[in-house]
Scaffold this active site. Structure first.
Site, mmCIF file in Angstrom:
data_model
loop_
_atom_site.group_PDB
_atom_site.id
_atom_site.type_symbol
_atom_site.label_atom_id
_atom_site.label_comp_id
_atom_site.label_asym_id
_atom_site.label_seq_id
_atom_site.Cartn_x
_atom_site.Cartn_y
_atom_site.Cartn_z
ATOM 1 N N ARG A 121 -133.463 50.897 -112.549
ATOM 2 C CA ARG A 121 -132.339 50.609 -111.626
ATOM 3 C C ARG A 121 -131.150 49.944 -112.310
ATOM 4 N NH1 ARG A 121 -136.796 49.384 -108.805
ATOM 5 N NH2 ARG A 121 -137.361 50.914 -107.233
ATOM 6 N N LYS A 143 -117.236 55.026 -116.300
ATOM 7 C CA LYS A 143 -117.623 56.269 -115.631
ATOM 8 C C LYS A 143 -118.713 56.923 -116.462
ATOM 9 C CE LYS A 143 -113.864 58.306 -112.989
ATOM 10 N NZ LYS A 143 -112.998 59.491 -112.896
ATOM 11 N N GLU A 185 -105.753 63.250 -124.855
ATOM 12 C CA GLU A 185 -105.842 62.106 -123.935
ATOM 13 C C GLU A 185 -104.751 61.071 -124.256
ATOM 14 O OE1 GLU A 185 -107.769 62.490 -121.396
ATOM 15 O OE2 GLU A 185 -109.648 63.485 -121.979
ATOM 16 N N LYS A 220 -105.557 52.213 -120.593
ATOM 17 C CA LYS A 220 -106.659 52.541 -119.687
ATOM 18 C C LYS A 220 -107.195 51.280 -119.015
ATOM 19 C CE LYS A 220 -110.610 55.342 -118.753
ATOM 20 N NZ LYS A 220 -111.520 56.408 -119.153
ATOM 21 N N GLU A 230 -111.570 54.030 -108.529
ATOM 22 C CA GLU A 230 -110.757 55.151 -108.081
ATOM 23 C C GLU A 230 -110.662 55.183 -106.560
ATOM 24 O OE1 GLU A 230 -111.484 58.465 -110.726
ATOM 25 O OE2 GLU A 230 -110.597 59.829 -109.263
ATOM 26 N N ARG A 235 -106.272 54.827 -110.398
ATOM 27 C CA ARG A 235 -107.125 55.374 -111.440
ATOM 28 C C ARG A 235 -107.110 56.900 -111.466
ATOM 29 N NH1 ARG A 235 -112.838 53.250 -113.915
ATOM 30 N NH2 ARG A 235 -113.102 55.051 -115.255
ATOM 31 N N ASN A 239 -106.488 61.384 -114.184
ATOM 32 C CA ASN A 239 -106.894 62.783 -114.072
ATOM 33 C C ASN A 239 -105.745 63.751 -114.320
ATOM 34 O OD1 ASN A 239 -109.563 62.193 -113.465
ATOM 35 N ND2 ASN A 239 -109.114 61.962 -111.285
ATOM 36 N N HIS A 242 -106.328 67.181 -115.640
ATOM 37 C CA HIS A 242 -107.775 67.401 -115.622
ATOM 38 C C HIS A 242 -108.255 68.344 -114.525
ATOM 39 C CE1 HIS A 242 -107.922 64.378 -118.678
ATOM 40 N NE2 HIS A 242 -109.233 64.372 -118.716
ATOM 41 N N HIS A 246 -110.563 70.676 -116.408
ATOM 42 C CA HIS A 246 -112.001 70.800 -116.166
ATOM 43 C C HIS A 246 -112.361 72.227 -115.778
ATOM 44 C CE1 HIS A 246 -112.992 66.283 -115.350
ATOM 45 N NE2 HIS A 246 -113.205 66.620 -116.603
ATOM 46 N N HIS A 259 -113.176 69.536 -124.633
ATOM 47 C CA HIS A 259 -112.581 68.845 -123.489
ATOM 48 C C HIS A 259 -111.074 68.617 -123.689
ATOM 49 C CE1 HIS A 259 -112.274 66.150 -120.060
ATOM 50 N NE2 HIS A 259 -111.669 65.264 -120.851
HETATM 51 N N1 LIG Z 1 -116.277 58.709 -119.000
HETATM 52 C C1 LIG Z 1 -115.010 58.998 -119.109
HETATM 53 O O1 LIG Z 1 -114.161 58.282 -118.593
HETATM 54 C C2 LIG Z 1 -114.601 60.196 -119.909
HETATM 55 C C3 LIG Z 1 -113.258 60.387 -120.246
HETATM 56 C C4 LIG Z 1 -112.925 61.472 -121.047
HETATM 57 C C5 LIG Z 1 -113.912 62.329 -121.505
HETATM 58 N N2 LIG Z 1 -115.204 62.129 -121.142
HETATM 59 C C6 LIG Z 1 -116.270 63.011 -121.639
HETATM 60 O O2 LIG Z 1 -116.304 62.923 -123.053
HETATM 61 C C7 LIG Z 1 -116.873 64.122 -123.572
HETATM 62 C C8 LIG Z 1 -116.048 64.601 -124.731
HETATM 63 O O3 LIG Z 1 -116.013 63.603 -125.728
HETATM 64 P P1 LIG Z 1 -116.202 63.935 -127.275
HETATM 65 O O4 LIG Z 1 -115.358 65.049 -127.664
HETATM 66 O O5 LIG Z 1 -116.089 62.655 -128.009
HETATM 67 O O6 LIG Z 1 -117.695 64.498 -127.269
HETATM 68 P P2 LIG Z 1 -118.902 64.576 -128.243
HETATM 69 O O7 LIG Z 1 -119.722 63.365 -128.060
HETATM 70 O O8 LIG Z 1 -119.539 65.871 -127.939
HETATM 71 O O9 LIG Z 1 -118.352 64.572 -129.758
HETATM 72 C C9 LIG Z 1 -117.715 65.707 -130.294
HETATM 73 C C10 LIG Z 1 -118.370 66.185 -131.606
HETATM 74 O O10 LIG Z 1 -118.053 65.295 -132.666
HETATM 75 C C11 LIG Z 1 -119.241 64.922 -133.377
HETATM 76 N N3 LIG Z 1 -118.971 63.570 -133.884
HETATM 77 C C12 LIG Z 1 -118.863 62.443 -133.155
HETATM 78 N N4 LIG Z 1 -118.454 61.415 -133.923
HETATM 79 C C13 LIG Z 1 -118.328 61.910 -135.180
HETATM 80 C C14 LIG Z 1 -117.922 61.338 -136.413
HETATM 81 N N5 LIG Z 1 -117.519 60.072 -136.484
HETATM 82 N N6 LIG Z 1 -117.920 62.116 -137.500
HETATM 83 C C15 LIG Z 1 -118.291 63.428 -137.420
HETATM 84 N N7 LIG Z 1 -118.651 64.034 -136.280
HETATM 85 C C16 LIG Z 1 -118.667 63.270 -135.172
HETATM 86 C C17 LIG Z 1 -120.316 65.041 -132.350
HETATM 87 O O11 LIG Z 1 -121.572 65.221 -132.946
HETATM 88 C C18 LIG Z 1 -119.882 66.268 -131.570
HETATM 89 O O12 LIG Z 1 -120.283 67.424 -132.236
HETATM 90 C C19 LIG Z 1 -116.936 65.078 -122.417
HETATM 91 O O13 LIG Z 1 -118.263 65.143 -121.965
HETATM 92 C C20 LIG Z 1 -116.059 64.458 -121.352
HETATM 93 O O14 LIG Z 1 -116.435 64.810 -120.046
HETATM 94 C C21 LIG Z 1 -115.551 61.082 -120.365
HETATM 95 ZN ZN LIG Z 2 -110.419 63.655 -120.281
#
Ligand SMILES: NC(=O)c1ccc[n+]([C@@H]2O[C@H](COP(=O)([O-])OP(=O)(O)OC[C@H]3O[C@@H](n4cnc5c(N)ncnc54)[C@H](O)[C@@H]3O)[C@@H](O)[C@H]2O)c1
Ligand SMILES: [Zn+2]
Length: 354
Positions: A121, A143, A185, A220, A230, A235, A239, A242, A246, A259
């Site tokens: 939990r 989030k 972003e 942020k 939100e 907040r 988006n 997005h 998305h 993304h």
């Molecule tokens: N929670 C939120 O507020 C929020 C906001 C924006 C995006 N997101 C989410 O974030 C995700 C996208 O983020 P991302 O692109 O970082 O994703 P990811 O975690 O998939 O990383 C992208 C790639 O980079 C590689 N990688 C990571 N760090 C590395 C490093 N230092 N050196 C070499 N390779 C490395 C990973 O293995 C992966 O292949 C999506 O799922 C999206 O929905 C969430």
């Molecule tokens: Zn985003």
């Protein structure tokens, strides 16, 4: 190193940004978390590079970390993977007093935050983002979510981390495409909140990433502080780009676009709609498009991309609350607002133009 404070409702936590922080992580965590049992969740790419720096730093202050490594990529952000992680945590003896560390990009951060929200939990977790996108965006704000067939991030929870540690040294090994998507972003933040940063981005030489990451976390953080869950609309401005972004990710089966690339295209669509319906000057739109191009981000869809699938995905999107589109528009670089005047036809026209 001055921490950035994220005041999210009743909780408040720090984001630390700087060099060689993985090696210092144990000492930084010790005052905030008791443990001693904890698990590091990471993907194969990230664990191979950074787990060896983090593990001894944790054990040196008495923590007992278990390393849980999952396959990289958005396709791991599932309920199935969340359950597998919970099972591994159980086997390792983690209980209510334990905590999690998300070591990786936004995929790892979202998934780990989700597991932390539901395991016994809810247990604390720490974000250690290693991509530019995760450092400037996803690690902040609490989030946490996984994807299901019906859409991205549809199953999730609000769960603020206990601490965010952004070691900017980790960005050195990022593949160029991953680095580029982080700028989507950043450009988004500039458009919705920070006209001065938008100007700065026009001659950014890629060098002082630490200052840039800090500035984006501060943007942020301010938005999250004003509207943690939100509920007030503030907040929702995050988006921007997005709704269409998305949908493009989903239409491409989470494979064609990263993304940030999808968000870049979504920003183009949102700008087009803003020109038509929110008084954005066409010259400002053009400046935004050329900024995205300067960071090698896409501003056009491939000619044969199934545009109808994008519109189908939007219709299913969670942002269609009570069948009403809540679309973020900008009237001028540096500010944004929610509009209820945007119709599906407006969106279809913008997607057609992409
Ligand atoms: N929670 C939120 O507020 C929020 C906001 C924006 C995006 N997101 C989410 O974030 C995700 C996208 O983020 P991302 O692109 O970082 O994703 P990811 O975690 O998939 O990383 C992208 C790639 O980079 C590689 N990688 C990571 N760090 C590395 C490093 N230092 N050196 C070499 N390779 C490395 C990973 O293995 C992966 O292949 C999506 O799922 C999206 O929905 C969430
Ligand atoms: Zn985003």
């Amino acid at each position: 190193m001055t921490p950035i404070i994220i005041a999210a409702g009743s909780q408040s936590y720090e984001a630390l940004v700087g060099s060689q922080l993985l090696e210092k992580a144990g000492r930084l965590l010790a005052p905030k978390l008791s443990g001693p049992d904890c698990a590091i969740v990471s993907d194969e790419n990230v664990a191979a590079r950074f787990a060896q720096a983090l593990l001894p730093s944790l054990t040196s202050v008495g923590f007992k970390p278990t390393l849980i490594v999952i396959p990289p990529g958005e396709r791991s952000k599932t309920l199935g993977e969340a359950e597998a992680i919970c099972n591994r945590m159980s086997e390792a003896g983690l209980d209510r007093s334990s905590f999690l560390i998300a070591l990786g990009g936004g995929m790892v951060g979202d998934l780990t935050g989700f597991v932390a929200a539901i395991y016994h939990r809810g247990i604390p977790y720490v974000q250690m983002p290693t991509t530019l996108l995760a450092q400037v965006d996803s690690s902040i704000g609490g989030k946490a979510a996984v994807n299901i067939a019906a859409g991205k991030n549809l199953i999730g929870a609000w769960h603020q981390p206990a601490l965010v540690i952004s070691d900017t040294d980790t960005l050195a090994t990022l593949p160029p495409r991953e680095r580029r998507q982080g700028f989507a972003e950043i450009v988004k933040h500039a458009i919705i909140r920070d006209a001065e940063m938008f100007e700065m981005l026009q001659h950014f030489d890629g060098k002082d990433l630490t200052a840039l990451v800090r500035r984006n976390i501060a943007i942020k953080a301010a938005i999250v502080a004003a509207d943690e869950r939100e509920a007030k609309g503030e907040r929702a401005l995050l988006n921007f780009g997005h709704t269409v972004g998305h949908a493009i990710e989903r239409a491409g089966d989470l494979r064609d676009f990263l993304h940030g690339e999808a968000v870049s295209l979504g920003i183009v669509a949102a700008c087009e709609i803003s020109v038509r319906k929110a008084g954005l000057a066409a010259t400002e739109r053009d400046r935004i498009l050329s900024t995205l191009r300067a960071f090698d981000l896409p501003t056009r869809l491939p000619a044969d991309f199934p545009r109808a699938k994008i519109l189908d995905a939007i219709r299913f999107d969670k942002k269609f609350e009570r069948h009403e589109v809540r679309f973020v528009v900008t009237s001028a670089i540096g500010s944004a607002r929610l509009s209820k005047d945007i119709t599906m036809e407006d969106i279809a026209a913008a997607v057609e133009k992409l």
